[in-house]
Design a protein around this motif. Structure first.
Motif, short mmCIF file in Angstrom:
data_model
loop_
_atom_site.label_atom_id
_atom_site.label_comp_id
_atom_site.label_asym_id
_atom_site.label_seq_id
_atom_site.Cartn_x
_atom_site.Cartn_y
_atom_site.Cartn_z
N ALA A 102 44.35 36.62 49.31
CA ALA A 102 45.42 37.38 48.67
C ALA A 102 45.10 38.87 48.82
O ALA A 102 43.99 39.22 49.22
CB ALA A 102 45.51 36.96 47.20
N ASN A 190 44.92 31.91 48.72
CA ASN A 190 43.59 31.49 48.28
C ASN A 190 43.19 30.07 48.65
O ASN A 190 42.41 29.46 47.94
CB ASN A 190 43.47 31.60 46.75
CG ASN A 190 43.05 33.00 46.34
OD1 ASN A 190 42.79 33.83 47.21
ND2 ASN A 190 42.97 33.25 45.07
N GLU B 38 37.15 38.40 32.83
CA GLU B 38 36.55 37.48 33.79
C GLU B 38 37.21 36.11 33.64
O GLU B 38 37.16 35.49 32.58
CB GLU B 38 35.04 37.32 33.57
CG GLU B 38 34.48 36.26 34.52
CD GLU B 38 32.98 36.28 34.69
OE1 GLU B 38 32.30 36.92 33.87
OE2 GLU B 38 32.49 35.67 35.66
N CYS B 40 37.58 33.49 36.80
CA CYS B 40 36.85 32.54 37.63
C CYS B 40 35.49 33.05 38.08
O CYS B 40 34.59 32.28 38.37
CB CYS B 40 37.68 32.22 38.87
SG CYS B 40 37.92 33.67 39.93
N GLY B 41 35.34 34.36 38.19
CA GLY B 41 34.09 34.92 38.71
C GLY B 41 33.89 34.68 40.19
O GLY B 41 32.81 34.92 40.72
N GLU B 42 34.91 34.18 40.89
CA GLU B 42 34.73 33.97 42.32
C GLU B 42 35.94 34.35 43.17
O GLU B 42 36.22 33.74 44.19
CB GLU B 42 34.28 32.55 42.64
CG GLU B 42 35.00 31.46 41.91
CD GLU B 42 34.31 30.09 42.10
OE1 GLU B 42 35.05 29.13 42.37
OE2 GLU B 42 33.08 30.02 42.00
N GLY B 43 36.64 35.36 42.74
CA GLY B 43 37.66 35.94 43.62
C GLY B 43 39.00 35.25 43.65
O GLY B 43 39.87 35.62 44.45
N GLU B 44 39.20 34.24 42.80
CA GLU B 44 40.42 33.45 42.94
C GLU B 44 41.52 33.76 41.94
O GLU B 44 42.65 33.37 42.14
CB GLU B 44 40.08 31.97 42.84
CG GLU B 44 39.11 31.57 43.92
CD GLU B 44 39.10 30.08 44.21
OE1 GLU B 44 39.95 29.36 43.66
OE2 GLU B 44 38.24 29.66 44.98
N CYS B 45 41.20 34.43 40.82
CA CYS B 45 42.19 34.48 39.74
C CYS B 45 42.78 35.87 39.48
O CYS B 45 43.82 35.99 38.85
CB CYS B 45 41.61 33.92 38.45
SG CYS B 45 40.46 35.05 37.64
N ASN B 58 39.06 42.82 43.40
CA ASN B 58 38.54 42.00 42.32
C ASN B 58 37.15 42.48 41.97
O ASN B 58 36.24 42.42 42.80
CB ASN B 58 38.49 40.53 42.75
CG ASN B 58 39.87 39.95 42.97
OD1 ASN B 58 40.83 40.35 42.32
ND2 ASN B 58 39.97 39.01 43.90
N GLY B 131 47.32 36.67 44.30
CA GLY B 131 45.90 36.51 43.96
C GLY B 131 45.65 36.49 42.46
O GLY B 131 44.51 36.55 42.02
N LEU B 133 46.21 34.42 38.98
CA LEU B 133 46.63 33.14 38.40
C LEU B 133 47.06 33.33 36.95
O LEU B 133 46.49 34.14 36.22
CB LEU B 133 45.47 32.15 38.44
CG LEU B 133 44.94 31.75 39.82
CD1 LEU B 133 43.87 30.68 39.69
CD2 LEU B 133 46.06 31.27 40.73
#
Ligand code: FAD
Ligand code: FES
Ligand code: FES
Lengths: 287, 157
Positions: A102, A190, B38, B40-45, B58, B131, B133
């Motif tokens: 994204a 993603n 914070e 997810c801590g891994e770039g997804e949310c 992020n 990007g 959520l």
């Protein structure tokens, strides 16, 4: 806790890399996930780290003309957003890059990082194989250029030495009239590829003059068979059309995927061959 | 440990920390910018989204050392501005906020979008928010919020 270095320029970076062999960190979007720890604690890097994403000398995209070929040179710290926004970026690479994650991630992640991570599902890699990209590698007092198919040797493995850095990616800009990049994932943003396909080809005087067909996430590295492509050079559109079933048969022997958490071998192979067939049909109707 | 300087919401700050500490943790713990979340801590949310040198990133993916000398803007940095107020009001009026956890990140993504494209269509809005959520709203109300912000804020961006 590991050491970290923030070089002031590329020269400094190459010296540090030669002396301490730290792991380069550009956007960090692969590394920060790989070494992620509990919330609020330091990532668990196993060796020292050198920040490279800020090195301005490598943050460029330019065209170079030499003899009759024009080459797009993408600097080692250009981000995926930089690549997507550049008007000279070949269509399949642009599509591949825009299929990654994204916007916030693409603003930070680099093309070099996607390549060096050498994931079989690396989306830019599938396109870069088809575009005959060449990786420019430098170390203190020397440089070399390696075609991407030789640069990546296995999942997560490359020929990069521990004293070297990738400083640019070169893409010869060739005529290509029928282009396709398709990524199959669980959802649009993603999602890592279940598989991906790139096709680029051009006709000259009604006959196929150049063609490249690549498949991502169906093997330990991106799959491309230059031998099978050679058999298609010189065909007219209608000759290609008649040959499609045979071509699909040939490719079914080189595409041997595996099962993993993202998809199954059977599904991957079926869809890869469907995408190939769709592309060849489209190509055969162009000439 | 190292002393690292960067610009936070327009003011220079200096933090004594390991350069590999996540920018997210530096912002929340050292700088008390708890508008940065914070998820997810891994770039997804996208809950941890901030602007770095003007673009959306992020902060959970960025070690402090990679942000040295950069200009960082958190939700606290836009909250009181005309643009920030416009986004907040638009989200409120659209019903784009339920539990609110994703909202700061959604606001940053909206600010980043309207800065480069002040009249986005629906698919451009969805792409710009792709990007981020949200577990509550089903997104439509957030898209509506961005549309309202873009209409009302046409002279701001
Ligand atoms: C939520 C999420 C979604 C993602 N989705 C996708 C996707 O759809 N498709 C996809 O392909 N990838 C995806 N990725 C993976 C990742 O974002 C990409 O691979 C990205 O391009 C990596 O770039 P980076 O600059 O962040 O790399 P980094 O994490 O900084 O580095 C990656 C590797 O490259 C090396 N490296 C970096 N720069 C250099 C250099 N100059 N010289 C030598 N080595 C170097 C590093 O040492 C490391 O091994 C995703 C990641 C996340 C977190
Ligand atoms: S917490 Fe950073 S993207 Fe989810
Ligand atoms: S409002 Fe609850 S996560 Fe979006």
């Amino acid at each position: 806790m590991v050491d970290s270095y923030r070089p002031k320029d590329l020269k400094d970076a190459l010296s540090i890399r030669a002396e301490y062999n730290p792991q380069p960190l550009a956007g960090g979007t692969d590394l920060m996930v790989r070494y992620q720890s509990w919330s609020g604690t330091l990532p668990l890097f196993t060796k020292s780290v050198m920040f490279v994403g800020h090195l301005k000398e490598m943050k460029y995209i330019k065209k170079e003309a030499k003899d009759k070929t024009v080459t797009l040179v993408i600097g080692g710290t250009a981000t995926l957003t930089d690549v997507a926004n550049n008007p000279d970026t070949p269509e399949v690479l642009k599509k591949a890059v825009l299929s990654i994650a994204a916007p916030a991630l693409r603003n930070n992640a680099t093309l070099t990082g996607n390549i060096c991570n050498a994931s079989p599902a690396g989306d830019s890699i599938c396109a870069l194989y088809a575009l005959d990209a060449v990786i420019v590698i430098e170390k203190n007092g020397g440089s070399r250029e390696v075609p991407i198919m030789e640069f990546i040797t296995g999942p997560g493995r490359t020929v990069l030495g521990s004293d070297e850095l990738v400083t640019a990616i070169k893409i010869p800009l060739k005529a290509s009239s029928v282009n396709d990049f398709t990524k199959v994932g669980t959802r649009r943003a993603n999602a890592l590829s279940k598989l991906s396909f790139t096709g680029v080809a051009d006709y000259k005087n009604g006959r196929i003059d150049s063609i490249a067909l690549t498949f991502g996430a169906v093997g330990p590295t991106v799959v491309r068979s230059v031998e099978l492509e050679k058999k298609l050079i010189g065909l007219s559109g209608s000759e290609l059309k008649a040959r499609i079933p045979k071509v699909i048969d040939d490719y079914s022997t080189v595409i041997v995927p595996i099962d993993d958490q993202r998809s199954t071998a059977v599904y991957r192979k079926k869809v890869a061959l469907n995408l190939l067939e769709k592309y060849l049909k489209e190509l055969s109707s162009h000439e | 440990m190292k002393e690292i300087k960067f610009i936070l919401n327009g003011k220079e700050v200096s933090v004594e920390a390991d350069p590999l500490k996540r920018l997210l943790d530096v912002l929340r713990e050292d700088e008390k910018m708890t508008g940065v979340k914070e998820g997810c801590g891994e770039g997804e949310c996208g809950a941890c989204a901030v602007l770095k040198d003007g673009v959306l990133v992020n902060s959970c993916m960025i070690p402090l050392g990679a942000a040295e000398g950069s200009e960082i803007v958190t939700p606290e940095g836009i909250r009181e501005t005309d643009k920030g107020k416009c986004i907040i009001d638009a989200f409120g009026d659209a019903g784009a906020v339920q539990c609110g956890f994703c909202t700061p990140g959604m606001m940053m993504a909206t600010e980043a979008l309207l800065t480069i494209n002040n009249k986005p269509n629906e698919s451009e809005i969805r792409e710009a928010l792709s990007g981020n959520l949200c577990r509550c709203t089903g997104y439509d109300l957030i898209v509506k919020g961005v549309q309202i912000a873009s209409e009302r804020g046409k002279d701001l961006w």
